[in-house]
Design an enzyme around this catalytic site. Structure first.
Site, PDB file in Angstrom:
ATOM      1  N   GLN A  46      -0.093  -4.824   0.751  1.00 52.46           N
ATOM      2  CA  GLN A  46       0.488  -4.544  -0.574  1.00 52.46           C
ATOM      3  C   GLN A  46      -0.319  -3.461  -1.278  1.00 52.46           C
ATOM      4  O   GLN A  46      -0.550  -3.538  -2.481  1.00 52.46           O
ATOM      5  CB  GLN A  46       0.506  -5.824  -1.408  1.00 52.46           C
ATOM      6  CG  GLN A  46       1.640  -6.765  -1.073  1.00 52.46           C
ATOM      7  CD  GLN A  46       3.002  -6.137  -1.334  1.00 52.46           C
ATOM      8  OE1 GLN A  46       3.180  -5.328  -2.244  1.00 52.46           O
ATOM      9  NE2 GLN A  46       3.966  -6.503  -0.519  1.00 52.46           N
ATOM     10  N   SER A  47      -0.721  -2.443  -0.537  1.00 55.04           N
ATOM     11  CA  SER A  47      -1.566  -1.401  -1.117  1.00 55.04           C
ATOM     12  C   SER A  47      -0.824  -0.589  -2.182  1.00 55.04           C
ATOM     13  O   SER A  47       0.188   0.063  -1.887  1.00 55.04           O
ATOM     14  CB  SER A  47      -2.049  -0.469  -0.002  1.00 55.04           C
ATOM     15  OG  SER A  47      -2.677   0.661  -0.560  1.00 55.04           O
ATOM     16  N   ASN A  48      -1.351  -0.630  -3.405  1.00 51.48           N
ATOM     17  CA  ASN A  48      -0.811   0.230  -4.470  1.00 51.48           C
ATOM     18  C   ASN A  48      -1.171   1.680  -4.186  1.00 51.48           C
ATOM     19  O   ASN A  48      -0.383   2.585  -4.447  1.00 51.48           O
ATOM     20  CB  ASN A  48      -1.406  -0.179  -5.819  1.00 51.48           C
ATOM     21  CG  ASN A  48      -1.143  -1.619  -6.145  1.00 51.48           C
ATOM     22  OD1 ASN A  48       0.010  -2.028  -6.274  1.00 51.48           O
ATOM     23  ND2 ASN A  48      -2.199  -2.420  -6.251  1.00 51.48           N
TER      24      ASN A  48
END
Ligand SMILES: Cc1ncc(COP(=O)(O)O)c(C=O)c1O
Length: 334
Positions: free
Chosen positions: A74-76
């Site tokens: 879930q890397s921003n």
């Protein structure tokens, strides 16, 4: 070289708002403000937009066609990098820690909409494989005649850190315009550490009496303070700023990670709910929720003194709320 001489492309909707959190601050006994870097806007917003203004300027000047980076599932950072690549007509390739999921939710959904090529790496193999895998994508791009550009995890480099040197200048201008003295403390989540490195340089330049505290949201193979001091020193050197940082100059609280990076923690979740219900502001379960839990606990334990004037950097991340909908609604009554 001066900060303004470093090439920068405008991406963010800046300056971001600086908002009072009077209800929560009142409950805690501090003056609490939040720097709304969740509203940097571009690509869904978040702290990485500030770093990408510098990194993409470098990439554009090199005629890059393929941008490669990495992060968690879930890397921003990966999502904002993919958006920035698209804005400048480049192809994004994301090497993510995690297996291909049945449903693309949160940031993964946005990565998909951006048409990013996603290379999922098994979590156990990730740390050993990520470097060679990014290099493999770069080599393949070169073989096609396309210039690649690898952005490290979190955009954590001396150049990326310039985003938060500029952010402190922006904050100092906002305080000056409001006729207010500099705050005592800035609190930020710490992942890859580029944000903290930039804040350290920025405070030394623009707010010398303001301290910076980082709340770690992950473990680190090399101690955070050592790694981040190196980055801050490289950043200071880049702009010819005559100040060096020792690891002992850094304040990093490491007790708030919970079970592991990206695994929501009970205290982090409590902070998410508390801030939403007292201030109408959404934090996230990976970074800002845990960081706010750390801030609240430091006030409780007295390591942030009563009456302190504190700025919390809201680094974004709300897309990562959605994959945790079930966990975060366990208290529902209907
Ligand atoms: C929402 C959010 N907060 C904090 C961080 C941590 O910033 P840094 O990697 O610069 O330490 C990140 C990094 O990805 C993030 O996405």
């Amino acid at each position: 070289m001066h900060l303004d001489a470093i090439p920068r492309l405008s991406l963010g909707f800046l300056p971001t708002p600086l908002e009072a959190m009077d209800r929560l601050g009142g409950e805690l006994g501090i003056e609490l403000r939040v720097k709304r870097d969740d509203f940097t806007g571009f690509g869904g917003g978040g702290n990485k937009v500030r770093k990408l203004e510098y990194l993409m300027a470098d990439a554009v000047s090199r005629g890059v066609k393929v941008v490669i980076t990495t992060g968690g599932h879930q890397s921003n950072h990966a999502r904002m990098t993919a958006a920035a690549a698209r804005k400048f007509g480049m192809k994004p390739i994301l090497v993510l820690r995690g297996n291909s999921p049945a449903v693309m939710q949160g940031n993964l959904l946005l990565d998909h909409l951006l048409g990013a090529e996603i290379d999922f790496l098994d979590p156990d193999a990730y740390f050993g494989e990520v470097g060679p895998r990014m290099q493999k994508h770069a080599d393949e791009a070169l073989a096609r005649g396309e210039t690649p550009y690898i952005i490290p995890l979190g955009g954590a480099s001396a150049l990326g850190a310039m985003g938060y040197v500029s952010a402190v200048r922006e904050l100092s201008e906002q305080y000056a315009a409001a006729g207010q003295a500099a705050p005592d403390l800035i609190v930020t989540p710490v992942g890859s550490g580029g944000t903290l490195a930039g804040l350290l340089i920025g405070c030394a330049m623009f707010w010398p009496d303001t301290k910076v505290a980082g709340i770690a949201v992950s473990g680190s193979a090399v101690p955070f303070s050592e790694r981040i001091a190196v980055m801050a020193n490289a950043g200071a050197e880049l702009i010819g700023f005559d100040r060096r940082f020792a690891p002992s100059d850094l304040r990093i609280e490491t007790g708030y990670v919970g079970e592991a990076y990206a695994v929501p923690s009970p205290d982090g979740n409590e902070a998410i709910v508390r801030v939403a219900r007292s201030e109408g502001v959404f934090l996230d379960p990976v970074y800002t929720g845990k960081a706010m839990a750390g801030l609240i606990d430091c006030v409780k334990r007295g390591s942030i003194a009563q009456g302190s004037r504190v700025v919390f950097i809201h680094c974004g991340g709300s897309p990562a709320l959605f994959p945790h909908a079930e966990l975060l609604t366990r208290d529902r009554v209907n």
